[in-house]
Write an enzyme that holds these catalytic residues in place. Structure first.
Site: not given
Length: 144
Positions: A76, A117
């Site tokens: 990310k 996450d």
């Protein structure tokens, strides 16, 4: 070892033998301020070395530490965002290429992307199997 093996282990990832390379997921900003990333930052340091690699989402940064590799899967852009399965698959493929080139056959990892996450472990495990199925590699997946 002649085939792919994935083992799930209840225990501390950092108790894995030192002949295992290791990996975990991080953001491109490399803040590593929460979860297991904090332990990786404290254990292996060398943040500047990782930052100089300037890896973008979908890639992998790495350190060599005591004769093994520590892989930082960049899944990310920033610590505050969530990873995508696409970035995770791309990062895993990049790590696999490095592992093959460097004859890494043992990898210890957490249930990557499935803690803070919040990715789905069954999907991630399936992805790991798809990416590594043709390789003589052992993945030791630790659940704490």
């Amino acid at each position: 070892m002649t085939q792919f093996v994935i083992r799930e282990i209840n225990g501390d990832l950092f108790s894995a033998d030192t002949d295992y390379s290791m990996c975990h997921c991080v953001a491109a900003d490399l803040r590593m301020g929460k979860g297991i990333a904090v332990k990786f930052r404290n254990e292996f340091g060398q943040l500047e070395t990782l930052q100089k690699q300037n890896v973008q989402p979908g890639g992998v940064a790495l350190l060599e530490f005591d004769g093994r590799f520590i892989y930082y899967l960049i899944t990310k852009q920033s610590s505050s965002s969530k990873p995508t399965y696409q970035y995770l698959a791309s990062s895993l493929s990049a790590m696999r290429e490095h592992m093959l080139q460097n004859k890494v056959q043992k990898l210890a990892l957490p249930r990557i992307g499935c803690g803070i996450d919040a990715l789905d472990w069954n999907r991630v495990k399936e992805m790991l199997c798809d990416i590594f199925k043709a390789d003589a590699v052992e993945l030791a997946v630790y659940s704490y």
